[in-house]
Design a protein around this motif. Structure first.
Motif, short mmCIF file in Angstrom:
data_model
loop_
_atom_site.label_atom_id
_atom_site.label_comp_id
_atom_site.label_asym_id
_atom_site.label_seq_id
_atom_site.Cartn_x
_atom_site.Cartn_y
_atom_site.Cartn_z
N ASP A 107 127.89 62.51 -49.49
CA ASP A 107 126.56 61.95 -49.20
C ASP A 107 125.46 62.77 -49.88
N PHE A 108 125.64 64.08 -49.91
CA PHE A 108 124.69 64.95 -50.61
C PHE A 108 124.57 64.53 -52.08
N LEU A 109 125.69 64.25 -52.72
CA LEU A 109 125.68 63.85 -54.13
C LEU A 109 125.11 62.45 -54.32
N ARG A 110 125.42 61.56 -53.40
CA ARG A 110 124.92 60.19 -53.50
C ARG A 110 123.40 60.15 -53.36
N ASN A 111 122.86 61.02 -52.54
CA ASN A 111 121.43 60.98 -52.24
C ASN A 111 120.60 61.95 -53.08
N GLY A 112 121.27 62.76 -53.89
CA GLY A 112 120.56 63.75 -54.69
C GLY A 112 120.21 63.25 -56.07
N ASN A 113 119.53 64.10 -56.83
CA ASN A 113 119.10 63.76 -58.18
C ASN A 113 120.22 64.10 -59.19
N TYR A 114 121.34 63.40 -59.02
CA TYR A 114 122.51 63.62 -59.86
C TYR A 114 123.05 62.28 -60.34
N VAL A 115 123.79 62.31 -61.43
CA VAL A 115 124.51 61.13 -61.88
C VAL A 115 125.93 61.27 -61.32
N PHE A 116 126.17 60.62 -60.19
CA PHE A 116 127.41 60.80 -59.45
C PHE A 116 128.39 59.68 -59.77
N TYR A 117 129.53 60.04 -60.30
CA TYR A 117 130.59 59.07 -60.59
C TYR A 117 131.37 58.84 -59.29
N ASP A 118 130.87 57.93 -58.49
CA ASP A 118 131.37 57.75 -57.12
C ASP A 118 132.56 56.79 -57.10
N LYS A 119 133.75 57.35 -57.03
CA LYS A 119 134.96 56.54 -57.00
C LYS A 119 135.16 55.81 -55.67
N HIS A 120 134.31 56.12 -54.68
CA HIS A 120 134.46 55.52 -53.36
C HIS A 120 133.51 54.35 -53.13
N ARG A 121 132.80 53.92 -54.17
CA ARG A 121 131.94 52.75 -54.02
C ARG A 121 132.78 51.54 -53.61
N PRO A 122 132.28 50.73 -52.69
CA PRO A 122 133.07 49.58 -52.24
C PRO A 122 133.26 48.55 -53.34
N ASN A 123 134.38 47.87 -53.27
CA ASN A 123 134.70 46.73 -54.14
C ASN A 123 134.86 47.09 -55.61
N LEU A 124 135.19 48.33 -55.91
CA LEU A 124 135.48 48.69 -57.30
C LEU A 124 136.80 48.04 -57.73
N THR A 125 136.82 47.49 -58.94
CA THR A 125 138.06 46.97 -59.47
C THR A 125 138.91 48.12 -59.99
N ALA A 126 140.17 47.84 -60.24
CA ALA A 126 141.05 48.88 -60.78
C ALA A 126 140.55 49.39 -62.12
N GLU A 127 140.00 48.50 -62.94
CA GLU A 127 139.50 48.90 -64.25
C GLU A 127 138.24 49.74 -64.11
N GLU A 128 137.36 49.38 -63.18
CA GLU A 128 136.15 50.17 -62.95
C GLU A 128 136.50 51.58 -62.47
N LYS A 129 137.50 51.65 -61.60
CA LYS A 129 137.92 52.97 -61.10
C LYS A 129 138.53 53.79 -62.23
N ARG A 130 139.29 53.15 -63.09
CA ARG A 130 139.88 53.87 -64.22
C ARG A 130 138.79 54.42 -65.13
N LYS A 131 137.71 53.67 -65.36
CA LYS A 131 136.61 54.15 -66.18
C LYS A 131 135.95 55.39 -65.54
N ILE A 132 135.85 55.39 -64.23
CA ILE A 132 135.30 56.56 -63.54
C ILE A 132 136.22 57.76 -63.75
N TYR A 133 137.53 57.56 -63.61
CA TYR A 133 138.48 58.64 -63.82
C TYR A 133 138.34 59.24 -65.21
N LEU A 134 138.18 58.41 -66.21
CA LEU A 134 138.05 58.89 -67.58
C LEU A 134 136.71 59.59 -67.79
#
Length: 205
Positions: A57-84
């Motif tokens: 939550d600190f990262l989500r609410n802060g002044n950062y570019v957070f690659y949040d893999k826990h966002r709801p409704n991410l597709t498998a391909e969207e999650k893979r892009k985050i991993y990369l």
């Protein structure tokens, strides 16, 4: 800080990793504000510790570019892009399964998306660990992870592996097995690239 934790931090430093000690999750967040700069890109590994301490939550609410893999409704391909994307992040933040007394990090992973950026890619890696993850030896680390952490994590993830019903690992070959990558980090080439924060409370599995 007791002698056991002092010894772990000393040995992390000997292994070219930085060690920090905080008393609670509030001090953790205060420390993270000094380690992560505004505008930094930040990736993350799956971590009950980071969720329960409020770090996500600190990262989500802060002044950062957070690659949040826990966002709801991410597709498998969207999650893979985050991993990369994690490989080129300024910071990768994660938990760990165990830290040994001689300053080594041990993890078991299912698909490698957590352990791979710890090993290579991000400029800095922040590892957050509760005192329940401190063990004496590598053998203890493996035993703890396989017999305590992995069954609980498999259950959390809704897997149907034998350990979720037995409460212990039987080294299964189930198609949903999450114990695929066994990684022991004994040191670093780049001094203090990995920063380990020990919280003086139990967190995670």
């Amino acid at each position: 800080m007791d002698e056991k934790i002092k010894n772990v931090i000393y040995n992390l430093q000997r292994n070219n990793m930085a060690g920090y000690f905080v008393r609670n999750k509030n001090e953790l967040i205060d420390l993270l504000t000094t380690l992560i700069n505004p505008g930094n890109t930040v990736g993350c590994g799956d971590s009950v510790t980071l969720e329960s301490t409020g770090a996500f939550d600190f990262l989500r609410n802060g002044n950062y570019v957070f690659y949040d893999k826990h966002r709801p409704n991410l597709t498998a391909e969207e999650k893979r892009k985050i991993y990369l994307s994690n490989f080129s992040a300024d910071i990768f933040i994660t938990g760990t399964n165990a830290v040994t007394a001689d300053g080594k990090l041990f993890n078991i992973d299912g698909n490698g998306s957590r352990v791979a950026p710890i090993l290579y890619g991000p400029k800095q890696v922040i590892v957050v660990v509760g005192i329940n993850k401190l063990v004496n030896t590598v053998e203890d680390a493996i035993l703890r992870t396989r017999q305590i952490a992995a069954p609980l994590d498999a259950k959390r993830l809704g897997k149907k592996t034998p350990c979720t019903s037995l409460g212990r690992c039987i080294d299964c070959r189930h198609k949903q097995r999450i114990c695929n990558d066994f990684v022991l980090i004994t040191g670093q080439f780049v001094k203090n690239r990995i920063k380990v924060i020990i919280i003086n409370e139990p967190f995670g599995f």
